[in-house]
Design an enzyme around this catalytic site. Sequence first.
Site, PDB file in Angstrom:
ATOM      1  N   GLN A  53       2.959 -16.182  -9.658  1.00 62.87           N
ATOM      2  CA  GLN A  53       2.323 -17.502  -9.806  1.00 62.87           C
ATOM      3  C   GLN A  53       1.790 -17.698 -11.224  1.00 62.87           C
ATOM      4  O   GLN A  53       1.968 -18.764 -11.823  1.00 62.87           O
ATOM      5  CB  GLN A  53       1.180 -17.626  -8.778  1.00 62.87           C
ATOM      6  CG  GLN A  53       0.716 -19.040  -8.556  1.00 62.87           C
ATOM      7  CD  GLN A  53       1.778 -19.898  -7.852  1.00 62.87           C
ATOM      8  OE1 GLN A  53       2.684 -19.377  -7.233  1.00 62.87           O
ATOM      9  NE2 GLN A  53       1.682 -21.200  -7.990  1.00 62.87           N
ATOM     10  N   ILE A  54       1.157 -16.660 -11.753  1.00 63.35           N
ATOM     11  CA  ILE A  54       0.593 -16.741 -13.111  1.00 63.35           C
ATOM     12  C   ILE A  54       1.693 -17.018 -14.134  1.00 63.35           C
ATOM     13  O   ILE A  54       1.504 -17.788 -15.080  1.00 63.35           O
ATOM     14  CB  ILE A  54      -0.161 -15.424 -13.445  1.00 63.35           C
ATOM     15  CG1 ILE A  54      -1.483 -15.366 -12.675  1.00 63.35           C
ATOM     16  CG2 ILE A  54      -0.400 -15.286 -14.950  1.00 63.35           C
ATOM     17  CD1 ILE A  54      -2.153 -14.005 -12.693  1.00 63.35           C
ATOM     18  N   HIS A  55       2.859 -16.393 -13.929  1.00 60.96           N
ATOM     19  CA  HIS A  55       3.953 -16.557 -14.900  1.00 60.96           C
ATOM     20  C   HIS A  55       4.773 -17.835 -14.661  1.00 60.96           C
ATOM     21  O   HIS A  55       5.687 -18.136 -15.433  1.00 60.96           O
ATOM     22  CB  HIS A  55       4.876 -15.332 -14.866  1.00 60.96           C
ATOM     23  CG  HIS A  55       4.268 -14.130 -15.534  1.00 60.96           C
ATOM     24  ND1 HIS A  55       3.363 -13.307 -14.908  1.00 60.96           N
ATOM     25  CD2 HIS A  55       4.409 -13.633 -16.783  1.00 60.96           C
ATOM     26  CE1 HIS A  55       2.982 -12.354 -15.732  1.00 60.96           C
ATOM     27  NE2 HIS A  55       3.594 -12.524 -16.871  1.00 60.96           N
ATOM     28  N   GLY A  56       4.465 -18.536 -13.576  1.00 58.28           N
ATOM     29  CA  GLY A  56       5.183 -19.779 -13.296  1.00 58.28           C
ATOM     30  C   GLY A  56       6.662 -19.505 -13.047  1.00 58.28           C
ATOM     31  O   GLY A  56       7.025 -18.479 -12.469  1.00 58.28           O
ATOM     32  N   GLY A  57       7.520 -20.404 -13.522  1.00 60.04           N
ATOM     33  CA  GLY A  57       8.966 -20.295 -13.288  1.00 60.04           C
ATOM     34  C   GLY A  57       9.538 -18.996 -13.833  1.00 60.04           C
ATOM     35  O   GLY A  57      10.450 -18.406 -13.234  1.00 60.04           O
ATOM     36  N   GLU A  80       7.774   4.577   4.793  1.00 58.69           N
ATOM     37  CA  GLU A  80       6.648   5.514   5.006  1.00 58.69           C
ATOM     38  C   GLU A  80       5.665   4.970   6.048  1.00 58.69           C
ATOM     39  O   GLU A  80       4.463   5.147   5.942  1.00 58.69           O
ATOM     40  CB  GLU A  80       5.921   5.807   3.690  1.00 58.69           C
ATOM     41  CG  GLU A  80       6.777   6.482   2.632  1.00 58.69           C
ATOM     42  CD  GLU A  80       7.131   7.928   2.975  1.00 58.69           C
ATOM     43  OE1 GLU A  80       6.440   8.527   3.821  1.00 58.69           O
ATOM     44  OE2 GLU A  80       8.119   8.439   2.411  1.00 58.69           O
ATOM     45  N   THR A  82       5.700   1.393   8.574  1.00 55.44           N
ATOM     46  CA  THR A  82       5.468  -0.030   8.310  1.00 55.44           C
ATOM     47  C   THR A  82       3.994  -0.379   8.547  1.00 55.44           C
ATOM     48  O   THR A  82       3.250   0.381   9.185  1.00 55.44           O
ATOM     49  CB  THR A  82       6.326  -0.930   9.230  1.00 55.44           C
ATOM     50  OG1 THR A  82       5.892  -0.744  10.584  1.00 55.44           O
ATOM     51  CG2 THR A  82       7.821  -0.611   9.125  1.00 55.44           C
TER      52      THR A  82
HETATM   53  C1  LIG Z   1      14.672   1.447   0.114  1.00 57.99           C
HETATM   54  C2  LIG Z   1      14.364   2.258   1.356  1.00 57.99           C
HETATM   55  C3  LIG Z   1      14.164   3.614   1.228  1.00 57.99           C
HETATM   56  C4  LIG Z   1      13.913   4.407   2.352  1.00 57.99           C
HETATM   57  N1  LIG Z   1      13.745   5.742   2.179  1.00 57.99           N
HETATM   58  C5  LIG Z   1      13.593   6.521   3.252  1.00 57.99           C
HETATM   59  C6  LIG Z   1      13.482   7.934   3.117  1.00 57.99           C
HETATM   60  O1  LIG Z   1      13.502   8.474   2.003  1.00 57.99           O
HETATM   61  N2  LIG Z   1      13.365   8.695   4.223  1.00 57.99           N
HETATM   62  C7  LIG Z   1      13.328   8.132   5.472  1.00 57.99           C
HETATM   63  O2  LIG Z   1      13.221   8.861   6.451  1.00 57.99           O
HETATM   64  N3  LIG Z   1      13.417   6.782   5.632  1.00 57.99           N
HETATM   65  C8  LIG Z   1      13.564   5.977   4.570  1.00 57.99           C
HETATM   66  N4  LIG Z   1      13.677   4.611   4.738  1.00 57.99           N
HETATM   67  C9  LIG Z   1      13.648   4.051   6.091  1.00 57.99           C
HETATM   68  C10 LIG Z   1      12.300   3.425   6.395  1.00 57.99           C
HETATM   69  O3  LIG Z   1      11.338   4.445   6.613  1.00 57.99           O
HETATM   70  C11 LIG Z   1      12.480   2.521   7.640  1.00 57.99           C
HETATM   71  O4  LIG Z   1      13.182   1.350   7.188  1.00 57.99           O
HETATM   72  C12 LIG Z   1      11.144   2.143   8.251  1.00 57.99           C
HETATM   73  O5  LIG Z   1      10.570   3.266   8.896  1.00 57.99           O
HETATM   74  C13 LIG Z   1      11.284   1.012   9.269  1.00 57.99           C
HETATM   75  O6  LIG Z   1      12.231   1.367  10.230  1.00 57.99           O
HETATM   76  P1  LIG Z   1      13.420   0.355  10.567  1.00 57.99           P
HETATM   77  O7  LIG Z   1      14.011  -0.137   9.300  1.00 57.99           O
HETATM   78  O8  LIG Z   1      14.284   1.037  11.578  1.00 57.99           O
HETATM   79  O9  LIG Z   1      12.718  -0.894  11.237  1.00 57.99           O
HETATM   80  P2  LIG Z   1      12.208  -0.999  12.773  1.00 57.99           P
HETATM   81  O10 LIG Z   1      11.538   0.278  13.198  1.00 57.99           O
HETATM   82  O11 LIG Z   1      13.356  -1.534  13.548  1.00 57.99           O
HETATM   83  O12 LIG Z   1      11.104  -2.095  12.583  1.00 57.99           O
HETATM   84  C14 LIG Z   1      11.419  -3.492  12.400  1.00 57.99           C
HETATM   85  C15 LIG Z   1      10.114  -4.267  12.476  1.00 57.99           C
HETATM   86  O13 LIG Z   1       9.504  -4.087  13.750  1.00 57.99           O
HETATM   87  C16 LIG Z   1       8.189  -3.611  13.595  1.00 57.99           C
HETATM   88  N5  LIG Z   1       7.861  -2.691  14.674  1.00 57.99           N
HETATM   89  C17 LIG Z   1       8.558  -1.591  15.045  1.00 57.99           C
HETATM   90  N6  LIG Z   1       7.954  -0.959  16.063  1.00 57.99           N
HETATM   91  C18 LIG Z   1       6.843  -1.681  16.335  1.00 57.99           C
HETATM   92  C19 LIG Z   1       5.801  -1.551  17.291  1.00 57.99           C
HETATM   93  N7  LIG Z   1       5.777  -0.557  18.173  1.00 57.99           N
HETATM   94  N8  LIG Z   1       4.814  -2.473  17.295  1.00 57.99           N
HETATM   95  C20 LIG Z   1       4.810  -3.494  16.404  1.00 57.99           C
HETATM   96  N9  LIG Z   1       5.792  -3.693  15.485  1.00 57.99           N
HETATM   97  C21 LIG Z   1       6.781  -2.792  15.456  1.00 57.99           C
HETATM   98  C22 LIG Z   1       8.156  -2.926  12.237  1.00 57.99           C
HETATM   99  O14 LIG Z   1       6.838  -2.921  11.702  1.00 57.99           O
HETATM  100  C23 LIG Z   1       9.094  -3.798  11.443  1.00 57.99           C
HETATM  101  O15 LIG Z   1       8.404  -4.904  10.926  1.00 57.99           O
HETATM  102  C24 LIG Z   1      13.880   3.809   3.633  1.00 57.99           C
HETATM  103  C25 LIG Z   1      14.039   2.412   3.751  1.00 57.99           C
HETATM  104  C26 LIG Z   1      14.297   1.642   2.642  1.00 57.99           C
HETATM  105  C27 LIG Z   1      14.480   0.129   2.813  1.00 57.99           C
END
Ligand SMILES: Cc1cc2nc3c(=O)[nH]c(=O)nc-3n(C[C@H](O)[C@H](O)[C@H](O)COP(=O)(O)OP(=O)(O)OC[C@H]3O[C@@H](n4cnc5c(N)ncnc54)[C@H](O)[C@@H]3O)c2cc1C
Length: 101
Positions: A53-57, A80, A82
Site C-alpha cells: 500500500q505504501i508503495h502504491g502501484g 510448518e 497452518t
Molecule cells: C513452498 C512450500 C514448501 C513446503 N515445504 C515443506 C517441507 O519442507 N516439508 C514438509 O513436510 N512440508 C512442506 N510443505 C507442505 C506444507 O507443510 C503443507 O502445505 C501444509 O502443512 C498444509 O497442508 P496441505 O497443503 O495438505 O493443506 P490441508 O491440510 O489440506 O489444509 C487446507 C486448508 O484447510 C485447513 N485445515 C486443515 N485441517 C483443518 C482443521 N482440522 N481445522 C481447521 N482447518 C483445517 C488448513 O489450515 C488450510 O487452510 C510445503 C508447502 C509449500 C507450499
Amino acid sequence: MLADSRAEAYAARCMVEETARRRDAGRNVTIEASCCKMFASEMVGRVADRAVQIHGGAGYMAEYGVERFYRDVRLFRIYEGTTQIQQLVIARNMLKEIAQE
Ligand SMILES: Cc1cc2nc3c(=O)[nH]c(=O)nc-3n(C[C@H](O)[C@H](O)[C@H](O)COP(=O)(O)OP(=O)(O)OC[C@H]3O[C@@H](n4cnc5c(N)ncnc54)[C@H](O)[C@@H]3O)c2cc1C
C-alpha cells in the site's frame, strides 16, 4: 502504517524471545510456540500488505522487491503448521490445562 508495522514486528519479537526464555528454563511451551507461529505469520502478512500500500502501484509490480515480499510471506500461514492448525493446538492445550486444574 510504518509505526503499526514496527509495533507489530516488535510484539512478535518479544513473544519469540519470551518463549525461547521459557523453553531454556525447561518449561513446556507448546501453547506459546504455537502463539508465536500464528501471530508472527499473520503479522508479517499485515506488514507486507501495508508495504504494498505504501508503495502504491509500484508495490504491486513484479519488478519491485515489495511484490516478492508480499507473495513470499503468504507461505508462512500455510507451512510448518497452518494458522488453523496452530489455533487447534492452542485451543486444545488450553482445554487440557483447564481440565488439569
Ligand atoms: C513452498 C512450500 C514448501 C513446503 N515445504 C515443506 C517441507 O519442507 N516439508 C514438509 O513436510 N512440508 C512442506 N510443505 C507442505 C506444507 O507443510 C503443507 O502445505 C501444509 O502443512 C498444509 O497442508 P496441505 O497443503 O495438505 O493443506 P490441508 O491440510 O489440506 O489444509 C487446507 C486448508 O484447510 C485447513 N485445515 C486443515 N485441517 C483443518 C482443521 N482440522 N481445522 C481447521 N482447518 C483445517 C488448513 O489450515 C488450510 O487452510 C510445503 C508447502 C509449500 C507450499
